[in-house]
Design an enzyme around this catalytic site. Structure first.
Site, PDB file in Angstrom:
ATOM      1  N   LYS A 147      -3.050  -2.570   7.679  1.00 50.20           N
ATOM      2  CA  LYS A 147      -3.044  -4.029   7.704  1.00 50.20           C
ATOM      3  C   LYS A 147      -2.178  -4.610   6.587  1.00 50.20           C
ATOM      4  CE  LYS A 147      -5.523  -6.082  10.951  1.00 50.20           C
ATOM      5  NZ  LYS A 147      -4.808  -6.466  12.157  1.00 50.20           N
TER       6      LYS A 147
ATOM      7  N   ASP B 262       0.887  -1.166   0.000  1.00 50.91           N
ATOM      8  CA  ASP B 262       0.000   0.000   0.000  1.00 50.91           C
ATOM      9  C   ASP B 262       0.922   1.212   0.000  1.00 50.91           C
ATOM     10  OD1 ASP B 262      -1.550   2.173   0.698  1.00 50.91           O
ATOM     11  OD2 ASP B 262      -2.614   1.150   2.316  1.00 50.91           O
TER      12      ASP B 262
ATOM     13  N   TYR C 111       0.471  -0.356  15.106  1.00 53.88           N
ATOM     14  CA  TYR C 111      -0.428  -0.435  13.962  1.00 53.88           C
ATOM     15  C   TYR C 111      -0.039   0.581  12.888  1.00 53.88           C
ATOM     16  CZ  TYR C 111      -4.524  -0.133  11.035  1.00 53.88           C
ATOM     17  OH  TYR C 111      -5.354  -0.126   9.945  1.00 53.88           O
TER      18      TYR C 111
HETATM   19  P1  13P Z   1      -5.257  -0.374   4.851  1.00 53.10           P
HETATM   20  O1  13P Z   1      -4.500  -1.357   5.710  1.00 53.10           O
HETATM   21  O2  13P Z   1      -5.858  -1.021   3.643  1.00 53.10           O
HETATM   22  O3  13P Z   1      -4.392   0.798   4.504  1.00 53.10           O
HETATM   23  O4  13P Z   1      -6.475   0.167   5.695  1.00 53.10           O
HETATM   24  C1  13P Z   1      -6.191   0.835   6.861  1.00 53.10           C
HETATM   25  C2  13P Z   1      -7.375   1.431   7.526  1.00 53.10           C
HETATM   26  O5  13P Z   1      -7.172   2.077   8.532  1.00 53.10           O
HETATM   27  C3  13P Z   1      -8.729   1.208   7.021  1.00 53.10           C
HETATM   28  O6  13P Z   1      -9.683   1.846   7.809  1.00 53.10           O
HETATM   29 MG    MG Z   2      -4.888  -1.880   2.042  1.00 54.27          MG
HETATM   30 MG    MG Z   3      -4.016   2.277   3.271  1.00 50.41          MG
END
Ligand code: 13P
Ligand code: MG
Ligand code: MG
Ligand code: 13P
Length: 381
Positions: free
Chosen positions: A230, A10, A227
């Site tokens: 993800k 990402d 965090y």
């Molecule tokens: P991603 O891991 O896809 O960037 O999403 C993070 C997020 O905080 C979604 O609410």
């Molecule tokens: Mg993502």
């Molecule tokens: Mg993201």
């Protein structure tokens, strides 16, 4: 031998964490095309699921090749520069290392790679997920390679009848174990039933010893210690012949399995298989999405793709996912919609808890006469 590598990251979302900017994907395509022209890659395909960019590459350099990994890293760095110019959200989100150090592993991006002896016909399916997490493929992989109710080939297909070996990684302890299906499925389920800890990395046909599947198990929170979004995973699965048929490989996704991810990466939600055109999770930043691209390999060339979930046969599971989404959303900040405490340790939860630290008092039995709750029952009466 040919190696299929899918390396993903990402590097910025449009808007928020919803989707990818077409210019970023074009940049990825241009970089990989140049690498093809100079002979590093045989072929390439760049795609996305939500805000994650997936570089699907074929080459003859084997797994963990520094040049191929560097190509992916440099492409993500260049993409991040463009994402910053466009002020996309979370530009460079998954690039956790300060610099490339020979291998993409541990640097943030996720990777799944397999070196194979290409068969006369080599169908593969590349899965790309968003708003979920490494380990999300445990249950589907179990169904594909160990459950005859999903894969009749395990019963009536002679080359599958000997079963499959599952290489499982304990992502917290950095340990791995290989367990055999069907003989050891009860032992195996003890571990893979906890996908946040034990993730299936690879699957092999026990008789032919060939690799059948490989998934990315890279955990961003364990790399960063907090965090940072993800670790939306990817997976490559070989089909037909000594492996499940294409239809058996995608059949597990006719149920909207509960996975970790969704809003702020902190919620359980249903995994919704979608066509590429619908791979932009928006409702509550979700629900979690999965795209499956099918290719035929021809001397390392990626023929295709076919957008496998672009099929009315998956309409019902999408409805199911929406129903589950409605139901889980009603829980708001309560478990089991919100992830259990152990997983919340990687969010801002510890900061809030720290702020309240002084307010917590020990529960004592001698809190004084005004405390009815702590008085013996007889006295209250
Ligand atoms: P991603 O891991 O896809 O960037 O999403 C993070 C997020 O905080 C979604 O609410
Ligand atoms: Mg993502
Ligand atoms: Mg993201
Ligand atoms: P066809 O007869 O269409 O080739 O299909 C064969 C098959 O095995 C489908 O699972």
């Amino acid at each position: 031998m040919v190696t299929v590598s899918c390396i993903k990251a990402d590097i910025g979302g449009l808007v928020g964490h919803t989707s990818s900017h077409p210019d970023i994907l074009d940049l990825g395509r241009e970089e990989l095309e140049l690498a093809k022209q100079r002979g590093l890659l045989i072929d390439c395909h760049v795609s996305h699921c939500g805000d994650d960019m997936f570089l699907i590459m074929t080459h003859d350099r084997g797994e963990n090749n520094t040049e191929v990994h560097k190509l992916a890293w440099d492409t993500f760095i260049k993409g991040t520069e463009l994402a910053k110019k466009l002020k996309l959200y979370g530009a460079g989100q998954d690039l956790l290392a300060d610099a490339f150090s020979g291998n993409i592993k541990g640097a943030g991006p996720g990777s799944a790679e397999m070196e194979i002896d290409e068969r006369p016909s080599e169908p593969i399916v590349v899965f790309m997920a968003d708003k979920t997490s490494a380990g999300a493929f445990n249950l589907p992989l179990y169904k594909m390679f160990a459950d005859p109710f999903n894969t009749p080939g395990l019963v009536i297909g002679e080359p599958l009848h000997g079963g499959f070996a599952f290489e499982i990684q304990d992502v917290k302890e950095h340990a791995q174990i290989t367990l055999n299906a069907p003989d050891e499925i009860y032992d195996m389920l003890v571990f893979i039933g906890s996908p946040q800890r034990d993730a299936i990395k690879r699957v092999f046909n026990r008789e032919s010893k060939e690799i059948a599947a490989c998934s990315s198990t890279d955990k961003l929170s364990l790399i960063a210690g907090r965090y940072v979004g993800k670790d939306d995973p990817t997976m490559i699965v070989r089909c037909q012949g000594n492996f499940p048929a294409v239809g058996e490989v995608i059949e597990p996704f006719t149920t909207a399995w509960t996975v970790e991810g969704w809003m702020r990466g902190s919620h359980h939600g249903p995994l919704m298989p979608v066509a590429l055109a619908d791979a932009h999770p928006s409702r509550f930043d979700g629900p979690p999405r999965l795209v499956a691209l099918g290719f035929q390999l021809a001397d390392g060339k990626l023929i295709g793709p076919t957008d496998m979930f672009d099929d009315p046969g998956f309409d019902r599971v999408r409805d199911e996912a929406n129903l589950i989404a409605d139901y889980l959303r009603k829980h708001g900040p309560f478990e089991p919609h919100r992830l259990p405490l152990e997983e919340m340790e990687y969010t801002t939860m510890p900061l809030v808890a720290k702020k309240m630290n002084q307010r917590w008092k020990a529960i004592t039995d001698d809190a004084g006469p005004q405390s009815i709750m702590s008085a013996p029952i007889a006295e209250v009466e």
